[in-house]
Write a protein that holds these residues in place. Structure first.
Motif, mmCIF file in Angstrom:
data_model
loop_
_atom_site.group_PDB
_atom_site.id
_atom_site.type_symbol
_atom_site.label_atom_id
_atom_site.label_comp_id
_atom_site.label_asym_id
_atom_site.label_seq_id
_atom_site.Cartn_x
_atom_site.Cartn_y
_atom_site.Cartn_z
ATOM 1 N N GLN A 33 0.783 -1.232 0.000
ATOM 2 C CA GLN A 33 0.000 0.000 0.000
ATOM 3 C C GLN A 33 0.818 1.287 0.000
ATOM 4 O OE1 GLN A 33 -2.985 -1.345 -1.087
ATOM 5 N NE2 GLN A 33 -3.778 0.423 0.015
ATOM 6 N N ALA A 34 2.055 1.232 0.457
ATOM 7 C CA ALA A 34 2.817 2.486 0.575
ATOM 8 C C ALA A 34 4.297 2.203 0.777
ATOM 9 C CB ALA A 34 2.300 3.320 1.742
ATOM 10 N N ARG A 35 5.100 3.194 0.432
ATOM 11 C CA ARG A 35 6.515 3.172 0.806
ATOM 12 C C ARG A 35 6.617 3.462 2.300
ATOM 13 N NH1 ARG A 35 6.133 6.652 -3.741
ATOM 14 N NH2 ARG A 35 6.871 5.641 -5.678
ATOM 15 N N CYS A 36 7.678 2.978 2.909
ATOM 16 C CA CYS A 36 7.894 3.252 4.331
ATOM 17 C C CYS A 36 8.778 4.493 4.468
ATOM 18 C CB CYS A 36 8.540 2.066 5.031
ATOM 19 S SG CYS A 36 8.710 2.300 6.810
ATOM 20 N N ALA A 37 8.189 5.581 4.931
ATOM 21 C CA ALA A 37 8.934 6.819 5.166
ATOM 22 C C ALA A 37 9.704 6.688 6.473
ATOM 23 C CB ALA A 37 7.976 8.004 5.221
ATOM 24 N N ARG A 38 10.992 6.999 6.427
ATOM 25 C CA ARG A 38 11.865 6.694 7.560
ATOM 26 C C ARG A 38 12.140 7.909 8.434
ATOM 27 N NH1 ARG A 38 11.900 1.139 6.998
ATOM 28 N NH2 ARG A 38 12.536 1.485 9.144
ATOM 29 N N CYS A 39 12.276 7.620 9.736
ATOM 30 C CA CYS A 39 12.804 8.603 10.687
ATOM 31 C C CYS A 39 14.284 8.261 10.899
ATOM 32 C CB CYS A 39 12.024 8.532 11.994
ATOM 33 S SG CYS A 39 12.131 6.903 12.767
ATOM 34 N N GLN A 40 14.864 8.647 12.025
ATOM 35 C CA GLN A 40 16.290 8.381 12.246
ATOM 36 C C GLN A 40 16.545 7.128 13.082
ATOM 37 O OE1 GLN A 40 18.955 11.595 13.116
ATOM 38 N NE2 GLN A 40 17.752 13.086 11.984
ATOM 39 N N VAL A 41 15.537 6.284 13.265
ATOM 40 C CA VAL A 41 15.747 5.020 13.974
ATOM 41 C C VAL A 41 16.860 4.180 13.343
ATOM 42 C CG1 VAL A 41 14.683 2.762 14.451
ATOM 43 C CG2 VAL A 41 13.502 4.850 15.113
ATOM 44 N N PRO A 42 16.974 4.105 11.990
ATOM 45 C CA PRO A 42 18.071 3.320 11.410
ATOM 46 C C PRO A 42 19.471 3.821 11.773
ATOM 47 C CG PRO A 42 16.340 3.629 9.795
ATOM 48 C CD PRO A 42 16.007 4.521 10.949
ATOM 49 N N ASN A 43 19.585 5.026 12.308
ATOM 50 C CA ASN A 43 20.890 5.521 12.768
ATOM 51 C C ASN A 43 21.341 4.822 14.045
ATOM 52 O OD1 ASN A 43 20.439 7.401 10.709
ATOM 53 N ND2 ASN A 43 21.427 9.062 11.846
ATOM 54 N N VAL A 44 20.424 4.119 14.703
ATOM 55 C CA VAL A 44 20.745 3.455 15.971
ATOM 56 C C VAL A 44 21.304 2.061 15.704
ATOM 57 C CG1 VAL A 44 19.832 2.608 18.164
ATOM 58 C CG2 VAL A 44 18.958 4.751 17.184
ATOM 59 N N ASP A 45 22.486 1.779 16.225
ATOM 60 C CA ASP A 45 23.087 0.445 16.138
ATOM 61 C C ASP A 45 22.361 -0.453 17.140
ATOM 62 O OD1 ASP A 45 24.617 -1.872 16.389
ATOM 63 O OD2 ASP A 45 26.509 -0.807 16.154
ATOM 64 N N PRO A 46 21.622 -1.461 16.683
ATOM 65 C CA PRO A 46 20.860 -2.289 17.624
ATOM 66 C C PRO A 46 21.723 -3.068 18.608
ATOM 67 C CG PRO A 46 20.818 -3.237 15.424
ATOM 68 C CD PRO A 46 21.438 -1.884 15.291
ATOM 69 N N ASP A 47 22.993 -3.308 18.255
ATOM 70 C CA ASP A 47 23.873 -4.053 19.160
ATOM 71 C C ASP A 47 24.344 -3.206 20.342
ATOM 72 O OD1 ASP A 47 23.843 -6.475 17.739
ATOM 73 O OD2 ASP A 47 25.330 -5.709 16.331
ATOM 74 N N THR A 48 24.546 -1.916 20.101
ATOM 75 C CA THR A 48 25.118 -1.060 21.144
ATOM 76 C C THR A 48 24.154 0.012 21.646
ATOM 77 O OG1 THR A 48 25.982 0.538 19.539
ATOM 78 C CG2 THR A 48 27.385 -1.363 20.088
ATOM 79 N N ALA A 49 23.072 0.255 20.902
ATOM 80 C CA ALA A 49 22.108 1.333 21.184
ATOM 81 C C ALA A 49 22.695 2.719 20.938
ATOM 82 C CB ALA A 49 21.559 1.242 22.608
ATOM 83 N N GLU A 50 23.884 2.783 20.328
ATOM 84 C CA GLU A 50 24.484 4.079 20.021
ATOM 85 C C GLU A 50 23.889 4.629 18.726
ATOM 86 O OE1 GLU A 50 28.683 3.658 19.877
ATOM 87 O OE2 GLU A 50 28.878 3.071 21.986
ATOM 88 N N LYS A 51 23.570 5.914 18.730
ATOM 89 C CA LYS A 51 22.969 6.560 17.568
ATOM 90 C C LYS A 51 23.999 7.398 16.825
ATOM 91 C CE LYS A 51 19.115 9.521 16.155
ATOM 92 N NZ LYS A 51 17.934 10.298 16.601
ATOM 93 N N ASP A 52 24.213 7.050 15.564
ATOM 94 C CA ASP A 52 25.121 7.825 14.724
ATOM 95 C C ASP A 52 24.484 9.182 14.419
ATOM 96 O OD1 ASP A 52 26.341 8.706 11.997
ATOM 97 O OD2 ASP A 52 27.644 7.063 12.641
ATOM 98 N N LYS A 53 25.270 10.220 14.443
ATOM 99 C CA LYS A 53 24.734 11.570 14.241
ATOM 100 C C LYS A 53 24.326 11.823 12.788
ATOM 101 C CE LYS A 53 27.332 13.686 18.038
ATOM 102 N NZ LYS A 53 28.347 14.709 18.411
ATOM 103 N N LYS A 54 24.859 11.011 11.847
ATOM 104 C CA LYS A 54 24.602 11.302 10.436
ATOM 105 C C LYS A 54 24.031 10.139 9.631
ATOM 106 C CE LYS A 54 28.107 14.941 9.966
ATOM 107 N NZ LYS A 54 29.260 15.412 9.161
ATOM 108 N N GLU A 55 24.616 8.963 9.767
ATOM 109 C CA GLU A 55 24.296 7.887 8.838
ATOM 110 C C GLU A 55 23.455 6.765 9.462
ATOM 111 O OE1 GLU A 55 24.711 8.313 5.853
ATOM 112 O OE2 GLU A 55 26.432 9.624 5.562
ATOM 113 N N PRO A 56 22.593 6.141 8.627
ATOM 114 C CA PRO A 56 22.477 6.316 7.166
ATOM 115 C C PRO A 56 21.513 7.441 6.735
ATOM 116 C CG PRO A 56 21.045 4.546 7.850
ATOM 117 C CD PRO A 56 21.776 4.993 9.092
ATOM 118 N N TRP A 57 21.020 8.201 7.712
ATOM 119 C CA TRP A 57 20.039 9.250 7.416
ATOM 120 C C TRP A 57 20.512 10.212 6.318
ATOM 121 C CZ3 TRP A 57 15.094 10.727 8.162
ATOM 122 C CH2 TRP A 57 14.766 12.062 7.990
ATOM 123 N N ASP A 58 21.742 10.745 6.466
ATOM 124 C CA ASP A 58 22.214 11.740 5.503
ATOM 125 C C ASP A 58 22.248 11.180 4.082
ATOM 126 O OD1 ASP A 58 22.453 13.488 7.577
ATOM 127 O OD2 ASP A 58 24.624 13.773 7.413
#
Length: 377
Positions: free
Chosen positions: A278-303
């Motif tokens: 039904q639709a494309r999935c519009a993304r927020c910055q959740v993919p910037n979070v490394d699931p193993d460490t919970a650390e959030k990259d300030k730029k990628e892959p968002w940029d």
């Protein structure tokens, strides 16, 4: 208005060269991974088999955490440490163990609690996910105390209540052609990802000197084999990178194996599984979070995504990765099963329903997408 009639409507908001009805493709792939995320925003589970229901994969996002005061949902968007809450199932999928990563702390709850168990251990209440109020079984303090300590504030674990959470936006009756519901996903029951698109994205990240990322960052349910080529269908028949942008209907074919496990418990036929994309999935910055460490990259892959994946006229400020879908029927699903793209369209436009900016509601958006005659029949 039936699903077929809705599928054949044209979008006047799509680019002019894409204003046409559905076309038919022969891209053929296979499922290479299945993931369920029992608790919204917490660590998921990779499974070899599952059961596809009209509400999504069995046990996917049946639970979520809410703030104890506001009763509003909590996600990785604000608290990236939620990826440190692990989930696991026992061999019969009868019990869910929730544990805090790298600690001895855990609790175990039944995955299919009986009415008697719920009456003893939970309280039915109202909870809010986005702007949608629905019902949920709130667990007792004996269970919640572990998570209150983890979050450093009072929280409550919630199990979806009996009232259906009806789909809106692209999943609304007016666009889907039927009424469907889901548990605690953001938007729709299923998120499908194309392996080829991840490869293409990782190629760009490597060129920028960034580490490759895993598909888990996007939290999809179904991952299909793809090709890095940007051709919509490659010579081998596999879907090319980003070809999923135009998928309209996909089909998953039974592999001939005898039903087992949850499938034998829940029933369901041997017909191919069909999913309306039904639709494309519009993304927020959740993919910037490394699931193993919970650390959030300030730029990628968002940029990187923002630089070339803001492609949907309905939500121009967000990049897209993956496709949102609604199952038409139910049945067993497993890694290795055949995945076919049987219908494509150039008319996908993201619709947020009543979450539109300003006073633009779903009704207003539908007048942008569907001819007026279709709204008055």
């Amino acid at each position: 208005m039936g699903a077929t009639e809705v599928a054949k409507t044209e979008s006047i908001t799509a680019p002019r060269h894409q204003r046409h009805g559905p076309t038919y493709a022969s891209a053929t792939s296979e499922i290479i991974e299945l993931h369920i995320y029992p608790i919204k925003s917490c660590r998921g589970i990779s499974v070899q088999k599952s059961y596809l229901t009209r509400q999504g994969l069995d046990l996917d996002r049946r639970w979520m955490f809410v703030d104890a005061e506001t009763m509003k949902f909590i996600t990785i968007r604000n608290i990236s440490q939620m990826t440190q809450i692990d989930t696991s199932l026992d061999t019969t999928s009868s019990n869910l163990t929730i544990s805090i990563h790298s600690t001895p702390h855990s609790i175990t709850i039944p995955t299919r609690p009986s009415p008697a168990w719920l009456e003893t251990n939970t309280t039915l209440s109202r909870v809010t996910i986005w702007d949608h109020e629905t019902d949920g079984h709130i667990y007792s303090e004996s269970i919640n105390s572990l998570f209150t300590t983890f979050f450093s504030k009072p929280v409550k674990l919630v199990y979806k209540g009996p009232t259906p959470r009806i789909l809106r936006g692209n999943g609304a009756l007016e666009l889907l052609g039927r009424e469907e519901s889901t548990n605690f996903p953001d938007v729709m029951p299923l998120l499908i990802a194309n392996e080829g698109s991840l490869w293409e994205l990782n190629g760009r990240l490597k060129e920028k000197g960034h580490q490759e990322i895993t598909v888990e960052r996007f939290r999809p349910n179904i991952i299909v084999k793809g090709a890095e080529s940007v051709d919509s269908v490659t010579k081998g028949g596999l879907p090319g990178a980003w070809s999923e942008d135009s998928w309209k209907t996909v089909r998953i074919l039974p592999n001939g194996e005898q039903k087992s496990g949850i499938a034998s418990l829940l029933g369901g036929g041997e017909k191919p599984l069909e999913i309306d994309v039904q639709a494309r999935c519009a993304r927020c910055q959740v993919p910037n979070v490394d699931p193993d460490t919970a650390e959030k990259d300030k730029k990628e892959p968002w940029d990187t995504l923002v630089s070339y994946r803001r492609i949907d006229e309905g939500i121009k400020w967000k990049p897209c990765f993956g496709m949102l879908g609604c199952p038409r029927n139910e049945g067993e699903i497993g890694v290795g099963m055949k995945f076919e793209v049987v219908e494509t369209t150039g008319a996908h436009v993201y619709v947020k329903g009543e979450l539109e900016v300003g006073a633009c509601t779903l009704s207003t958006r539908l007048h942008m997408i569907l001819p007026i005659s279709r709204l008055t029949t």
